[in-house]
Scaffold this motif. Sequence first.
Motif, PDB file in Angstrom:
ATOM      1  N   VAL A 167       7.055 -13.363   3.110  1.00 55.30           N
ATOM      2  CA  VAL A 167       6.830 -14.812   3.102  1.00 55.30           C
ATOM      3  C   VAL A 167       5.498 -15.155   3.768  1.00 55.30           C
ATOM      4  N   GLU A 168       5.186 -14.423   4.840  1.00 53.21           N
ATOM      5  CA  GLU A 168       3.966 -14.722   5.600  1.00 53.21           C
ATOM      6  C   GLU A 168       2.701 -14.521   4.770  1.00 53.21           C
ATOM      7  N   TYR A 169       2.673 -13.431   3.983  1.00 53.56           N
ATOM      8  CA  TYR A 169       1.432 -13.120   3.268  1.00 53.56           C
ATOM      9  C   TYR A 169       1.420 -13.594   1.819  1.00 53.56           C
ATOM     10  N   LEU A 170       2.546 -14.147   1.360  1.00 54.51           N
ATOM     11  CA  LEU A 170       2.613 -14.579  -0.046  1.00 54.51           C
ATOM     12  C   LEU A 170       1.500 -15.565  -0.424  1.00 54.51           C
ATOM     13  N   PRO A 171       1.212 -16.606   0.412  1.00 61.01           N
ATOM     14  CA  PRO A 171       0.171 -17.565   0.011  1.00 61.01           C
ATOM     15  C   PRO A 171      -1.197 -16.902  -0.219  1.00 61.01           C
ATOM     16  N   ILE A 204      -4.832  -7.689  -4.609  1.00 60.60           N
ATOM     17  CA  ILE A 204      -4.673  -6.386  -3.970  1.00 60.60           C
ATOM     18  C   ILE A 204      -5.403  -6.331  -2.633  1.00 60.60           C
ATOM     19  N   ARG A 205      -6.629  -6.898  -2.616  1.00 63.09           N
ATOM     20  CA  ARG A 205      -7.388  -6.948  -1.368  1.00 63.09           C
ATOM     21  C   ARG A 205      -6.627  -7.755  -0.323  1.00 63.09           C
ATOM     22  N   ALA A 206      -6.077  -8.898  -0.751  1.00 66.00           N
ATOM     23  CA  ALA A 206      -5.321  -9.752   0.166  1.00 66.00           C
ATOM     24  C   ALA A 206      -4.124  -8.997   0.725  1.00 66.00           C
ATOM     25  N   PHE A 246       4.052  -2.270   4.879  1.00 72.95           N
ATOM     26  CA  PHE A 246       3.606  -2.130   3.477  1.00 72.95           C
ATOM     27  C   PHE A 246       4.130  -3.232   2.561  1.00 72.95           C
ATOM     28  N   THR A 247       4.945  -4.126   3.103  1.00 72.19           N
ATOM     29  CA  THR A 247       5.569  -5.148   2.256  1.00 72.19           C
ATOM     30  C   THR A 247       4.558  -5.940   1.405  1.00 72.19           C
ATOM     31  N   PRO A 248       3.383  -6.344   1.934  1.00 72.55           N
ATOM     32  CA  PRO A 248       2.432  -7.100   1.092  1.00 72.55           C
ATOM     33  C   PRO A 248       2.070  -6.384  -0.212  1.00 72.55           C
ATOM     34  N   TYR A 249       1.993  -5.043  -0.159  1.00 70.44           N
ATOM     35  CA  TYR A 249       1.713  -4.299  -1.400  1.00 70.44           C
ATOM     36  C   TYR A 249       2.825  -4.509  -2.421  1.00 70.44           C
ATOM     37  N   VAL A 250       4.070  -4.448  -1.912  1.00 74.34           N
ATOM     38  CA  VAL A 250       5.206  -4.632  -2.819  1.00 74.34           C
ATOM     39  C   VAL A 250       5.171  -6.047  -3.407  1.00 74.34           C
ATOM     40  N   VAL A 251       4.836  -7.026  -2.581  1.00 73.44           N
ATOM     41  CA  VAL A 251       4.729  -8.409  -3.055  1.00 73.44           C
ATOM     42  C   VAL A 251       3.680  -8.502  -4.169  1.00 73.44           C
ATOM     43  N   ALA A 252       2.502  -7.921  -3.904  1.00 72.36           N
ATOM     44  CA  ALA A 252       1.430  -7.953  -4.914  1.00 72.36           C
ATOM     45  C   ALA A 252       1.895  -7.258  -6.192  1.00 72.36           C
ATOM     46  N   GLY A 253       2.588  -6.128  -6.030  1.00 77.07           N
ATOM     47  CA  GLY A 253       3.074  -5.388  -7.200  1.00 77.07           C
ATOM     48  C   GLY A 253       4.020  -6.225  -8.038  1.00 77.07           C
ATOM     49  N   VAL A 254       4.964  -6.899  -7.366  1.00 74.23           N
ATOM     50  CA  VAL A 254       5.923  -7.743  -8.090  1.00 74.23           C
ATOM     51  C   VAL A 254       5.182  -8.872  -8.821  1.00 74.23           C
ATOM     52  N   LEU A 255       4.200  -9.466  -8.135  1.00 71.48           N
ATOM     53  CA  LEU A 255       3.450 -10.558  -8.776  1.00 71.48           C
ATOM     54  C   LEU A 255       2.710 -10.070 -10.020  1.00 71.48           C
ATOM     55  N   PHE A 256       2.139  -8.863  -9.938  1.00 59.94           N
ATOM     56  CA  PHE A 256       1.435  -8.316 -11.110  1.00 59.94           C
ATOM     57  C   PHE A 256       2.394  -8.125 -12.278  1.00 59.94           C
ATOM     58  N   VAL A 257       3.580  -7.633 -11.967  1.00 53.57           N
ATOM     59  CA  VAL A 257       4.569  -7.432 -13.031  1.00 53.57           C
ATOM     60  C   VAL A 257       4.933  -8.782 -13.656  1.00 53.57           C
TER      61      VAL A 257
END
Lengths: 279, 246
Positions: free
Chosen positions: A62-66, A230-232, A243-254
């Motif tokens: 939630v913290e890094y989603l924006p 990805i940079r974010a 590592f959660t932000p990576y998973v968030v970015a991955g889900v968003l890409f999908v």
Amino acid sequence: MSRTPSTRQQERIAYRRGRAVRSVLLAAASTAVVGTVLTVGITGAPGWERVKESFFDPETAVEYLPEILQGLWLNVKLLVICATLAMVLGLLIAVLRTLRGPVFFPVRAMATTYTYSLRGLPLIIVIYLFAFGIPGLRLQGTPDVLWLGAAAITVTYGAYLAEVFRAGIESVHPSQIAAARSLGLSYRQAMRHVVLPQAVRRVAPPLLNDTVALQKDVGLISLAGPVDAIRAAQIGVAQSADFTPYVVAGVLFVLLALPLIAVTDWVTLRAARRQNAGS
Amino acid sequence: MLLAIDKVRKVFGDHVILDDLSLDVAEHEVVALIGASGSGKSTLLRCVNLLTEVDDGTIHLDGEEITDPRADPDLVRRRIGLVFQSYNLFPHMTVLENIMLAPVRVHRRSSDQARAQAMQWLDRVGLAEKAGAYPDRLSGGQQQRAAIVRALVNSPRLLLLDEVTSALDPELVGEVLTMIRELKSDGMTMVLATHEMGFAKQVADRVAFLDGGRVLEQGPPEQVLGDPVEPRTRQFLARIIEAGRL
């Protein structure tokens, strides 16, 4: 106008219905078994608690989603620009490769060299060469690394799309060109009005498929510095040691890819249907 | 002579397709080319349309040498219509768009003018209600008639027809032949390669029998088909009669 089917036909319908029910039951059972095995296997693993914390932490997500979403907007813009430019470039190169005649030899040779080398060269290296090599020349008016990175992605995908377009052009039967030329159309007119429209229609599915691949490869621009999704996520990982932000970015890409994939499937299906319906 | 073919030669590898072939066609004349498969009928038509380059000899159209490498093939083709065995309509265009393509792009007519002319032709051949349909929605006979119209809207001096009924179901052959018969009464100059001996007899002013890359025998249809001089022609016709095509 309904008529009662014969007893034989009624038997057939009943038999088929029975088979269909059996198939559904079998599918449900096997899905349940596989799902249970996977869940038990993963959550029962000795390191599962730690993995859950460092990859699937809701608070960090939630913290890094924006920030990641903001970065994703850059990816979307890049995707639209790179996909458009790569298609134009690819089509141009494909047409140049079909030109006959000695005058066009250098053009053909250059186009061929381009598609051969850029398809072999890893995209990461092209991005490095463009984003760090070109500014190194210290020329006046060198564009921003963002644009250089976008150019690297465009020329790489342009080479792939050129081959897709070329396959499409070659798939149009020579008799179509003969028919166009017999009407007095010049080579260029025959290409533009007869060959290319058919070629593009035919290769629409593979073109869209390459666009799906491009969709995730625009993320590689992060290597050059611009803050995309990805940079974010990378910044988030560094700050939170999670590592959660990576998973968030991955889900968003999908999620971003899903509509494009759906469109690709739909176009492919429609093309296949038309092929079957055609003469 | 509208068309003068003089000692034309065409070789593919070491296979001689046209062997110093000569043939003249007068204005308003209809010439039927007959002969076995591989006798060079299609190659000859493609050479006249400059889709295939001749290896020797000359072809004159209205007294102008079109085999001259300095002649612009696009300009020559505007004066010669060619209709193919397999129709070769453009599948991504409607019947109307197929027909309007050359008038608009080649002859630079306005699209209103081209449409009016196309519709007039389609009306005449009974295809008006198919104008907006794509070729794959048409029967073979309808496609071939549309293809002939597509060649005609260029107002060609000469119409070449390459086995235009060979790909058609027997019951569809008639509609295409009727159309060609009407073109003859309009005075259109035509060269047609055909397997339909009965039709050649009806519509042609002259029949030319091709054998071994040459015109072995030519003359009025009654003579060539009814009482041929050459033994090879007799042999060919005997085989045709055996197959029930005459």
